[in-house]
Enzyme design. Sequence first.
Site, PDB file in Angstrom:
ATOM      1  N   HIS A 403       0.871  -1.239   0.115  1.00 49.85           N
ATOM      2  CA  HIS A 403       0.118  -0.060   0.143  1.00 49.85           C
ATOM      3  C   HIS A 403       0.904   1.448  -0.108  1.00 49.85           C
ATOM      4  O   HIS A 403       0.029   2.444   0.302  1.00 49.85           O
ATOM      5  CB  HIS A 403      -0.906   0.071   1.186  1.00 49.85           C
ATOM      6  N   LYS A 604      -8.973  14.150   3.808  1.00 48.43           N
ATOM      7  CA  LYS A 604      -7.909  12.924   3.803  1.00 48.43           C
ATOM      8  C   LYS A 604      -7.354  13.092   5.086  1.00 48.43           C
ATOM      9  O   LYS A 604      -7.088  14.358   5.693  1.00 48.43           O
ATOM     10  CB  LYS A 604      -7.538  12.697   2.481  1.00 48.43           C
ATOM     11  N   ARG A 605      -6.471  12.169   5.233  1.00 48.84           N
ATOM     12  CA  ARG A 605      -5.389  12.337   6.298  1.00 48.84           C
ATOM     13  C   ARG A 605      -4.481  13.688   5.872  1.00 48.84           C
ATOM     14  O   ARG A 605      -4.182  13.888   4.802  1.00 48.84           O
ATOM     15  CB  ARG A 605      -4.414  11.114   6.674  1.00 48.84           C
ATOM     16  N   LYS A 610       0.380  14.725   0.698  1.00 51.92           N
ATOM     17  CA  LYS A 610      -0.839  14.806   0.208  1.00 51.92           C
ATOM     18  C   LYS A 610      -1.334  16.221   0.052  1.00 51.92           C
ATOM     19  O   LYS A 610      -2.171  17.044  -0.624  1.00 51.92           O
ATOM     20  CB  LYS A 610      -2.191  14.403   1.005  1.00 51.92           C
ATOM     21  N   THR A 715      -8.588   6.645  -2.253  1.00 53.50           N
ATOM     22  CA  THR A 715      -9.958   5.985  -2.675  1.00 53.50           C
ATOM     23  C   THR A 715     -11.172   7.033  -2.604  1.00 53.50           C
ATOM     24  O   THR A 715     -12.153   7.022  -3.210  1.00 53.50           O
ATOM     25  CB  THR A 715     -10.233   4.832  -1.576  1.00 53.50           C
ATOM     26  N   LYS A 719     -14.724   7.957  -4.605  1.00 54.32           N
ATOM     27  CA  LYS A 719     -16.327   8.331  -3.871  1.00 54.32           C
ATOM     28  C   LYS A 719     -16.597   9.739  -4.437  1.00 54.32           C
ATOM     29  O   LYS A 719     -17.902   9.811  -4.619  1.00 54.32           O
ATOM     30  CB  LYS A 719     -15.923   8.667  -2.394  1.00 54.32           C
TER      31      LYS A 719
HETATM   32  C1  LIG Z   1     -12.054   7.114   1.809  1.00 52.07           C
HETATM   33  C2  LIG Z   1     -11.768   7.506   3.384  1.00 52.07           C
HETATM   34  C3  LIG Z   1     -10.170   7.790   3.209  1.00 52.07           C
HETATM   35  C4  LIG Z   1      -9.283   7.859   2.286  1.00 52.07           C
HETATM   36  O1  LIG Z   1      -9.249   8.949   1.612  1.00 52.07           O
HETATM   37  P1  LIG Z   1      -7.795   9.557   0.457  1.00 52.07           P
HETATM   38  O2  LIG Z   1      -8.463  10.706  -0.027  1.00 52.07           O
HETATM   39  O3  LIG Z   1      -8.199   8.413  -0.456  1.00 52.07           O
HETATM   40  O4  LIG Z   1      -6.720   9.163   1.148  1.00 52.07           O
HETATM   41  C5  LIG Z   1      -9.844   8.373   4.557  1.00 52.07           C
HETATM   42  N1  LIG Z   1     -10.543   8.428   5.481  1.00 52.07           N
HETATM   43  C6  LIG Z   1     -11.971   8.278   5.487  1.00 52.07           C
HETATM   44  C7  LIG Z   1     -13.047   8.527   6.453  1.00 52.07           C
HETATM   45  C8  LIG Z   1     -12.454   7.840   4.255  1.00 52.07           C
HETATM   46  O5  LIG Z   1     -13.659   7.491   4.076  1.00 52.07           O
END
Ligand SMILES: *Cc1c(COP(=O)(O)O)cnc(C)c1O
Length: 871
Positions: A403, A604-605, A610, A715, A719
């Site tokens: 990952h 995101k984190r 990022k 991911t 979404k």
């Molecule tokens: C989908 C999701 C992530 C992943 O987000 P990325 O932008 O792909 O890093 C992290 N936290 C939550 C709560 C999510 O639903």
Amino acid sequence: MAYRQLQGTNRGVSTGAPVAYSRPMPGRVGRSALRVQAVAEAERPTAAKSSASAEPVTHDITSKLKYLFGRNGDYTNADAYQGTAWSVREKLIDSFNKTHEHWKKEDPKFIYYLSAEFLMGRSLTNTVYNLGIEGEYGAALRDLGYQMEKVADAERDAALGNGGLGRLAACFLDSMATLDLPGWGYGIRYKYGMFKQGLKNGYQVEMPDIWLTKGNPWEVKRDDIKFEVGFGGRVERKKVNGKEMTVWTPSEKVVAQAYDNPIPGYATPTTSNLRLWDAVPIHEFDLGAFNAGDYDRAMLERERAEGISAVLYPNDSTPEGKELRLKQQYFFVCASLQDVMSRFRAVHGSNWEALPEKACFQLNDTHPTIAVAELMRLLVDVEGLEWDAAWTITTKCLNYTNHTVMPEALEKWPVKVMAKMLPRHMEIIEVINEGWTKWLGVHLKDLKSEERAQKIAAMSIIHANPWNADEMLVNMAYLAVVGSSAVNGVAAIHSNIVKDEILNDFYQIFPSKFQNKTNGVTPRRWLAWCNPELAALITEALGSSEWINDTEKLAGLRAFASDPAFQAKWSAVKKAKKAKLAELIKKIHGDDVNQNALFDIQIKRIHEYKRQYLNVLSIIWRYKQLKKMTPEQRKAAVPRVCVIGGKAASAYDMAKRIIRLVTAVGDVINKDPETKDYLRLYFLPDYNVSLAETIIPAAELSQHISTAGTEASGTSNMKFQMNGCLIIGTWDGANIEIAEETGVENVFVFGVRAEEINQLRKDRKNFKTDPRWDELMKDIEGGMFGDKDYFKPLVDSVNNMKVGNDWFLLANDFAGYLAAQEEVDATYKDQSEWLRRSIMYTAGSGKFSSDRTIREYAEDIWHVKPARPSA
Ligand SMILES: *Cc1c(COP(=O)(O)O)cnc(C)c1O
């Protein structure tokens, strides 16, 4: 282009009522009596058929409240949630039992998904929709005077994960069940999940996530399923029944107690399982110790045991390196393998050669990699198999998903730590490594001896710490590759980086071991259930709700992308979702925002790679431009509401400074009377799955702007795409495949490419920064947003003039990013073009269903076949 009118307009976009997909699904009819009735009533809204059938459910909910909680009338939403959840639980368990009776009878091959994290979020809404009982329960709640949406809001997230990796595991479980694949997840039942994030004066504060206090209706404690897990102690060679055996006597033992979390599939009778382990003391209460008056010792044992499943380490994309973390990893792997083997033994006895025909394991990142050594130990030491036979079984059973592309983030455990905590496993890893390096010697016999020695040293599972030659490390990724049948990355570009860079030596030797499995997300949670209004519109347009488990059908939306009437409906849905997000911003920050503004989201984190920092810089630049404008000019600008959300690891100092910069810039911008109608910036605290379910449907632009080659997949980009949100992003991770599916011309792509990164890093001392960049650095350094000492390290971190800085190349991408942002504005001014693109995003999202991903894993790696119970 013609499309069917929305039926039952009383259920218009603002009600949030589940609509079109309440019609029967293939394979779903017969799940309940209501379903059968629904066949005849397919064209009628759910509410119309509800009142007669709601009564038993209403009664069930109130009786749960009465007899489980001693409540009588006058319920809060939180009470109504408890009553509903405990009632739904019974339906879920019925389905779970049926499925497992069927699987027991059929004895199919199982896939076990081993993951240290499962970021499940809430269960109520997902369960009633997946089971197809939302009609009954929605109506019952209405009869009692409640709204399902508000009731569902009372549930706490199960946040047993940090971010993408844990959420991926949760999406995979949904897809495995939906595809009727015999498969379970295995993990840890952390008592404290991901910390709750708060803001204090604009700084992140962390609070414990005590998620189990009100009980958990979605789990079933399995008092009959417990396994011992040992640590430490000594290893001896002994004759057992005339055979030379290795005996490990641990110095510490705990018990792993199973909790089952049923996972309902969608439009199928299948309900699978996530089995989580809780650590409890081996002598539930050490009576001996207690009698001797050693109360402290007994309590200490309890504390030590419970400590193992107490906390989720709040790290994202960097390993923790703490001993307790290794303990956690071994704890859940050991219990899970024993559990699988005991079920196998009950049916097949000790015919272990047949194990790979009945079980395979997916290692979600290196966290469960100790499974390689543990399966060897169980087969050789406990079951008495010969080493070679055990090795064949082990490598056939295991598969590994990588990952991360950042080499420093790959897990390595000091030999010293492992030898002390898991002495027998350390021995086994040494033997594996001996065999491996010996094999390499033969395999590489054509190389010159010096070159060969170098290669072997570079590929050794045990090697010296590059920063400290005295310390030997176990490289968990290498162990995983050597011990697995298949190794995969999680997006096309990432899998190539795995093959060409991270694990290139291994790829050279085992090219066919390496695969790509581009990530996906479940279209149930991330479109159908979190955005029922858009789901209804899609179903109307496509004439069927089959897209919910056949997302390729979404491509049919392309035919409507330029249809003004359809665009108007599409836009109305987005507006309704924006109103909901505006409500949330008001609740958190007390501000009203312009709902006609472009809603621009980055959630995101928080991580340097990022690049939330780059986003903030462009917001500051936008602010400065607005300040320079005349009032008339400002009126012509595209107004924006920017939202940033995400947690920073508690020890990640730079990420916390980035959060503070976001809040500090927001404080200035949001209060400025000249600009506040045109630009806002809000940090939404405590980003989690539920918050994502509110934010994503409302997003018009989302940011996925990692330095090319650093984000393995992402991911949330998928979404957002499903929900018709345009993307501004770099040529990185799954962004690339999303752009290909959506049409590259519809995506705001900017920045350097992954192939250029290495050279740019070498050259960055000579990089000439953009004058606008220099100006922003001076602004922050000069205290334009206060706290200038606190922000100084942030400024320094991206200063190109210093060697070692701006590792993530913000300055390189800055000008391109601003240009892409201008393109965003220009496109937004043409609403018809914007809406066309928005529809094209959803239409192009078919590939990114986790159903597709799981089908690929099942066919190419697991060789597991569907086994659906009869309804
Ligand atoms: C989908 C999701 C992530 C992943 O987000 P990325 O932008 O792909 O890093 C992290 N936290 C939550 C709560 C999510 O639903």
